[in-house]
Motif scaffolding. Structure first.
Motif, PDB file in Angstrom:
ATOM      1  N   GLN A  53       0.819  -1.203   0.000  1.00  0.00           N
ATOM      2  CA  GLN A  53       0.000   0.000   0.000  1.00  0.00           C
ATOM      3  C   GLN A  53       0.854   1.254   0.000  1.00  0.00           C
ATOM      4  O   GLN A  53       0.491   2.266  -0.573  1.00  0.00           O
ATOM      5  CB  GLN A  53      -0.923  -0.022   1.224  1.00  0.00           C
ATOM      6  CG  GLN A  53      -1.904   1.149   1.260  1.00  0.00           C
ATOM      7  CD  GLN A  53      -2.845   1.053   2.455  1.00  0.00           C
ATOM      8  OE1 GLN A  53      -2.686   0.191   3.329  1.00  0.00           O
ATOM      9  NE2 GLN A  53      -3.822   1.940   2.497  1.00  0.00           N
ATOM     10  N   ARG A  54       2.028   1.190   0.625  1.00  0.00           N
ATOM     11  CA  ARG A  54       2.892   2.357   0.742  1.00  0.00           C
ATOM     12  C   ARG A  54       3.738   2.567  -0.520  1.00  0.00           C
ATOM     13  O   ARG A  54       3.881   3.689  -1.024  1.00  0.00           O
ATOM     14  CB  ARG A  54       3.800   2.185   1.970  1.00  0.00           C
ATOM     15  CG  ARG A  54       4.709   3.368   2.224  1.00  0.00           C
ATOM     16  CD  ARG A  54       5.575   3.059   3.441  1.00  0.00           C
ATOM     17  NE  ARG A  54       6.419   4.189   3.759  1.00  0.00           N
ATOM     18  CZ  ARG A  54       6.073   5.243   4.506  1.00  0.00           C
ATOM     19  NH1 ARG A  54       4.836   5.303   5.000  1.00  0.00           N
ATOM     20  NH2 ARG A  54       6.915   6.223   4.744  1.00  0.00           N
ATOM     21  N   LEU A  55       4.327   1.441  -1.032  1.00  0.00           N
ATOM     22  CA  LEU A  55       5.285   1.559  -2.141  1.00  0.00           C
ATOM     23  C   LEU A  55       4.638   1.464  -3.524  1.00  0.00           C
ATOM     24  O   LEU A  55       5.236   1.875  -4.517  1.00  0.00           O
ATOM     25  CB  LEU A  55       6.363   0.484  -2.018  1.00  0.00           C
ATOM     26  CG  LEU A  55       7.314   0.646  -0.838  1.00  0.00           C
ATOM     27  CD1 LEU A  55       8.264  -0.528  -0.746  1.00  0.00           C
ATOM     28  CD2 LEU A  55       8.105   1.950  -0.987  1.00  0.00           C
ATOM     29  N   GLY A  56       3.411   0.896  -3.578  1.00  0.00           N
ATOM     30  CA  GLY A  56       2.761   0.760  -4.888  1.00  0.00           C
ATOM     31  C   GLY A  56       2.623   2.093  -5.605  1.00  0.00           C
ATOM     32  O   GLY A  56       3.028   2.232  -6.775  1.00  0.00           O
ATOM     33  N   PRO A  57       2.062   3.115  -4.946  1.00  0.00           N
ATOM     34  CA  PRO A  57       1.947   4.419  -5.624  1.00  0.00           C
ATOM     35  C   PRO A  57       3.302   5.021  -6.004  1.00  0.00           C
ATOM     36  O   PRO A  57       3.422   5.704  -7.019  1.00  0.00           O
ATOM     37  CB  PRO A  57       1.218   5.287  -4.600  1.00  0.00           C
ATOM     38  CG  PRO A  57       0.488   4.313  -3.735  1.00  0.00           C
ATOM     39  CD  PRO A  57       1.371   3.105  -3.637  1.00  0.00           C
TER      40      PRO A  57
END
Length: 364
Positions: A58-62
């Motif tokens: 959730q943190r690194l995907g964007p």
């Protein structure tokens, strides 16, 4: 986590430097493949998302997707810049002098040979009168060239034609280059049931050469076979042809007795003309010019064609296409037609897109 962010920042800086250094579209395409291609460095980062915990994903995907988007935008912008630069370079090296005259297209520079033009004119006229075009071989047998046209063996009329003969074949038969297009008349009568209305344009050959004769020349034969064909019909057809071909509203005609083995009676057709000036003008004046030979088809020729002369009759005519071209367009020497001189063709030739039609004018 900070290590991954630092790694992504370094990767973005490296990719940005490669994009900026790309000096051609092929080099830029190589950068694209090595970064966002299937096995590229950015695509490899996207593949690591599947092994992360939900919180890290959730943190690194964007972040990783944002990197891919920025790389694609940079690639697109660099590609546009390279294309603009290439266009500017071409404009600098491919300058056009707008004061120069425009070069003619091949269709404008080329010319149709007068013989081809006159054949098209004749075909347009007789096509409008309901005639079909028929063709035949240039090499003929003695039967079709002479015998079937009522030239008996040893008849003096055969000497009217200085014929090119081939060497005898294994059977002793000597074929020849046709001396007229009349053999097509016999072959048409053998294969087609009347009524017959044909014209036969084509090459013919005779041993003759001077300013008005050539060993190879072009003729047109016409043939009408029907149960009621007569001299009056023939006169009307020939008068309509002469008016249309010479593009005059009216002209006077006269027939003189003559001799052709394949017609009886045989006639020579003269048309009204004026020779008082520098050019021959048709349809006016008090002079006459012989234009073609014609007559009613001989009964023997009908028999050779497989028709009953008691049931059918017909008329035929023949004219020289080369001579018609000389008369209409003022060409003094027939030999120039076959010398392949581009200067002559440029002077006397016709524009290739100006097709002759009756409604627009044959030679417009």
């Amino acid at each position: 986590m900070s290590d991954i962010s630092t790694e992504l920042d370094a990767l973005e800086q490296s990719i940005s430097a490669e994009i900026a250094a790309a000096d051609s579209e092929p080099v830029l395409e190589a950068v694209r493949v090595s970064t966002v291609g299937k096995k590229g460095s950015v695509s490899a980062q996207l593949k690591t998302l599947g092994a992360m915990t939900p919180e890290d994903r959730q943190r690194l995907g964007p972040v990783i997707n944002g990197l891919k988007s920025r790389v694609n935008d940079a690639l697109s912008a660099r590609r546009d810049a390279l294309r603009d630069a290439a266009i500017d370079a071409r404009l600098e090296t491919e300058k056009v002098d707008v004061t120069l005259p425009v070069r003619r297209s091949p269709a404008e520079a080329g010319r149709i040979h007068p013989i081809s033009q006159v054949m098209d004119e004749i075909s347009a006229i007789f096509g409008d009168l309901g005639f079909a075009i028929a063709e035949g071989p240039d090499i003929e047998t003695d039967y079709y060239n002479f015998t079937a046209l009522n030239f008996p063996e040893g008849h003096p009329a055969r000497e009217m034609h200085d014929t090119f003969f081939f060497e005898p074949d294994a059977a002793g038969e000597r074929k020849l280059l046709r001396t007229h297009t009349s053999p097509v008349q016999i072959k048409t009568m053998e294969t087609q049931k009347p009524p017959i209305r044909i014209v036969v344009p084509g090459k013919t050959y005779r041993c003759d050469s001077d300013a008005t004769h050539s060993p190879m020349f072009h003729q047109l034969e016409g043939l009408v076979i029907d149960k009621t064909a007569n001299v009056a019909n023939m006169r009307w057809v020939l008068e309509e042809f002469c008016k249309a071909f010479f593009e005059v509203p009216s002209l006077n005609m006269r027939f003189r007795p003559s001799f052709f083995p394949f017609t009886e009676p045989s006639l020579e057709l003269d048309i009204q003309c004026d020779r008082s000036g520098s050019e021959v003008r048709f349809g006016e004046g008090d002079d006459w010019m012989e234009i073609l030979g014609c007559g009613m088809v001989h009964r023997n020729v009908l028999r050779f064609g497989g028709l009953d002369p008691d049931e059918y009759q017909g008329f035929a005519w023949g004219m020289g296409i080369d001579r018609l071209a000389m008369l209409k367009y003022g060409m003094p020497d027939l030999r120039a037609f076959f010398e392949s001189d581009v200067r002559w063709l440029s002077h006397y030739g016709f524009r290739p897109l100006d097709m002759p039609t009756l409604f627009a004018g044959l030679s417009a």
